[in-house]
Design a protein around this motif. Structure first.
Motif, mmCIF file in Angstrom:
data_model
loop_
_atom_site.group_PDB
_atom_site.id
_atom_site.type_symbol
_atom_site.label_atom_id
_atom_site.label_comp_id
_atom_site.label_asym_id
_atom_site.label_seq_id
_atom_site.Cartn_x
_atom_site.Cartn_y
_atom_site.Cartn_z
ATOM 1 N N PHE A 1 18.828 8.928 -3.910
ATOM 2 C CA PHE A 1 17.507 9.700 -4.365
ATOM 3 C C PHE A 1 16.568 10.136 -3.426
ATOM 4 N N GLU A 2 16.108 11.271 -3.208
ATOM 5 C CA GLU A 2 15.216 12.059 -1.943
ATOM 6 C C GLU A 2 14.104 11.666 -2.222
ATOM 7 N N ALA A 3 13.528 11.010 -1.395
ATOM 8 C CA ALA A 3 11.083 10.856 -2.280
ATOM 9 C C ALA A 3 10.934 12.425 -1.931
ATOM 10 N N ALA A 4 11.197 12.743 -0.167
ATOM 11 C CA ALA A 4 10.335 14.475 -0.427
ATOM 12 C C ALA A 4 11.304 15.393 -1.397
ATOM 13 N N LEU A 5 12.343 14.956 -1.402
ATOM 14 C CA LEU A 5 12.785 16.609 -2.531
ATOM 15 C C LEU A 5 11.758 16.943 -3.552
ATOM 16 N N ALA A 6 11.962 14.623 -4.576
ATOM 17 C CA ALA A 6 11.297 15.407 -5.434
ATOM 18 C C ALA A 6 10.150 15.292 -5.784
ATOM 19 N N LEU A 7 9.075 15.118 -4.415
ATOM 20 C CA LEU A 7 7.757 15.095 -4.236
ATOM 21 C C LEU A 7 7.827 16.400 -4.257
ATOM 22 N N MET B 1 0.743 -0.886 0.012
ATOM 23 C CA MET B 1 -0.030 0.577 -0.196
ATOM 24 C C MET B 1 0.957 1.548 -0.036
ATOM 25 N N PRO B 2 0.082 2.296 -0.765
ATOM 26 C CA PRO B 2 1.760 3.376 -0.981
ATOM 27 C C PRO B 2 1.333 3.839 0.170
ATOM 28 N N THR B 3 2.376 5.094 0.606
ATOM 29 C CA THR B 3 2.858 5.403 1.722
ATOM 30 C C THR B 3 2.272 6.978 1.685
ATOM 31 N N LEU B 4 1.167 7.382 2.180
ATOM 32 C CA LEU B 4 0.763 8.372 2.240
ATOM 33 C C LEU B 4 2.104 9.566 3.268
ATOM 34 N N PRO B 5 3.011 11.182 1.707
ATOM 35 C CA PRO B 5 3.130 12.397 2.365
ATOM 36 C C PRO B 5 2.581 12.936 3.141
ATOM 37 N N ILE B 6 3.310 13.236 4.144
ATOM 38 C CA ILE B 6 3.171 14.423 4.983
ATOM 39 C C ILE B 6 3.874 15.582 4.805
ATOM 40 N N ALA B 7 2.796 16.711 4.248
ATOM 41 C CA ALA B 7 3.584 17.760 4.218
ATOM 42 C C ALA B 7 3.115 18.875 4.409
ATOM 43 N N ARG B 8 3.523 20.711 4.871
ATOM 44 C CA ARG B 8 2.682 20.831 6.198
ATOM 45 C C ARG B 8 3.885 22.195 5.237
ATOM 46 N N ASP C 1 7.020 21.777 4.650
ATOM 47 C CA ASP C 1 8.050 20.130 5.964
ATOM 48 C C ASP C 1 7.315 18.861 4.612
ATOM 49 N N ILE C 2 8.177 17.925 4.372
ATOM 50 C CA ILE C 2 7.296 16.898 3.436
ATOM 51 C C ILE C 2 8.309 16.386 4.765
ATOM 52 N N GLU C 3 7.458 14.953 4.582
ATOM 53 C CA GLU C 3 7.908 13.403 5.273
ATOM 54 C C GLU C 3 7.348 12.445 3.750
ATOM 55 N N TRP C 4 8.706 11.753 3.905
ATOM 56 C CA TRP C 4 7.644 10.584 2.592
ATOM 57 C C TRP C 4 9.227 10.205 2.479
ATOM 58 N N ARG C 5 9.024 8.289 3.441
ATOM 59 C CA ARG C 5 9.634 7.499 2.695
ATOM 60 C C ARG C 5 9.060 6.049 1.788
ATOM 61 N N PRO C 6 8.581 6.760 0.871
ATOM 62 C CA PRO C 6 7.767 5.398 -0.179
ATOM 63 C C PRO C 6 9.138 4.028 -0.115
ATOM 64 N N THR D 1 -0.314 15.352 -2.747
ATOM 65 C CA THR D 1 0.651 14.030 -1.071
ATOM 66 C C THR D 1 -1.511 13.066 -1.510
ATOM 67 N N ALA D 2 -2.233 13.355 -2.499
ATOM 68 C CA ALA D 2 -3.087 12.360 -1.741
ATOM 69 C C ALA D 2 -3.495 11.698 -3.201
ATOM 70 N N VAL D 3 -2.057 11.470 -4.741
ATOM 71 C CA VAL D 3 -2.667 10.687 -5.909
ATOM 72 C C VAL D 3 -1.061 9.685 -4.797
ATOM 73 N N ALA D 4 0.309 10.641 -4.296
ATOM 74 C CA ALA D 4 0.936 9.723 -3.269
ATOM 75 C C ALA D 4 0.779 8.797 -2.493
#
Length: 238
Positions: A110-116, A1-8, A39-44, A175-178
């Motif tokens: 490769f940093e997913a948060a930077l890419a997002l 299941m995809p990991t939901l990013p946290i973005a603020r 601020d983005i936290e995401w580690r798929p 963030t929803a699609v991710a």
């Protein structure tokens, strides 16, 4: 299941930022910029494949994403496979202070948060151009040294209300699609409604008006207007 990013969104600033040209020399001198610190936290589990799927969703929304120029670290160049040989329109870059810009870096670097964050910047650019009809817009994404996961997104913006709206839409949708969620209403519908509202220049717009103008049902038009109200672009009045 995809990991939901946290973005603020931490802060949003608007105005001339002369030092921004050090991040992207394509910024027009004196043109106001929208700068959002996020601020983005995401580690798929598989960041490269996950980001590629996000790019495909954006390309499905607007094939013009393939024309976006991209500078900065090569491993973060967006839409690279779909880009034509002579790109035109939007430009942006990524910057990570102190990072090695070698194109041979592997997936582990490769940093997913930077890419997002970079994709959000490109989405803001494209959404603005869709709404206002502008043909050129530049942006940049910069990663802060600290705290980890903090990014500055800078985009040229002649209308701060449109810029803030596009930032909200880009953050919400990507963030929803991710996270594997479907979008309702569809982004294209919301952008079509925003384009008509922008042309009204502050005049009132009702669901029946939008439905007649774009040949939609009133329910479909109402959903799009509600989404624009939630994004802060419209104010709902009885």
């Amino acid at each position: 299941m995809p990991t939901l990013p946290i973005a603020r969104v931490v802060t949003v600033a608007y105005g001339p930022l002369p030092r921004a040209r050090s991040l992207n020399p394509r910024f027009s001198p004196g043109r106001p910029l929208l700068m959002a610190t996020v601020d983005i936290e995401w580690r798929p589990d598989d960041p490269l494949a996950t980001v590629a799927r996000l790019e495909q969703r954006l390309l499905h929304l607007s094939p013009r994403f393939a024309r976006h120029e991209c500078r900065g670290l090569e491993r973060y160049h967006v839409f690279a496979r779909a880009r034509p040989s002579s790109p035109e329109a939007s430009g942006s870059g990524t910057a990570r202070p102190g990072a090695d810009a070698s194109p041979n870096d592997g997936p582990d670097s490769f940093e997913a948060a930077l890419a997002l964050a970079h994709l959000i910047e490109h989405a803001v650019i494209e959404f603005q151009c869709t709404i206002t009809g502008e043909r050129r817009c530049s942006g940049a994404t910069a990663a802060r040294r600290s705290p980890a996961g903090r990014f500055d997104l800078l985009v040229e913006s002649l209308d701060p209300l449109v810029g803030r709206c596009c930032l909200t839409l880009a953050l919400t949708w990507l963030t929803a699609v991710a996270g594997g969620h479907d979008l309702d209403p569809e982004p294209a519908e919301v952008l079509s409604a925003a384009r008509l509202a922008y042309r009204r220049r502050g005049g009132p717009i009702l669901a029946p008006d939008l439905a007649r103008a774009i040949r939609w049902s009133e329910a479909r038009a109402a959903r799009a207007l509600t989404a624009l109200s939630a994004a802060g672009y419209l104010v709902e009045r009885p």
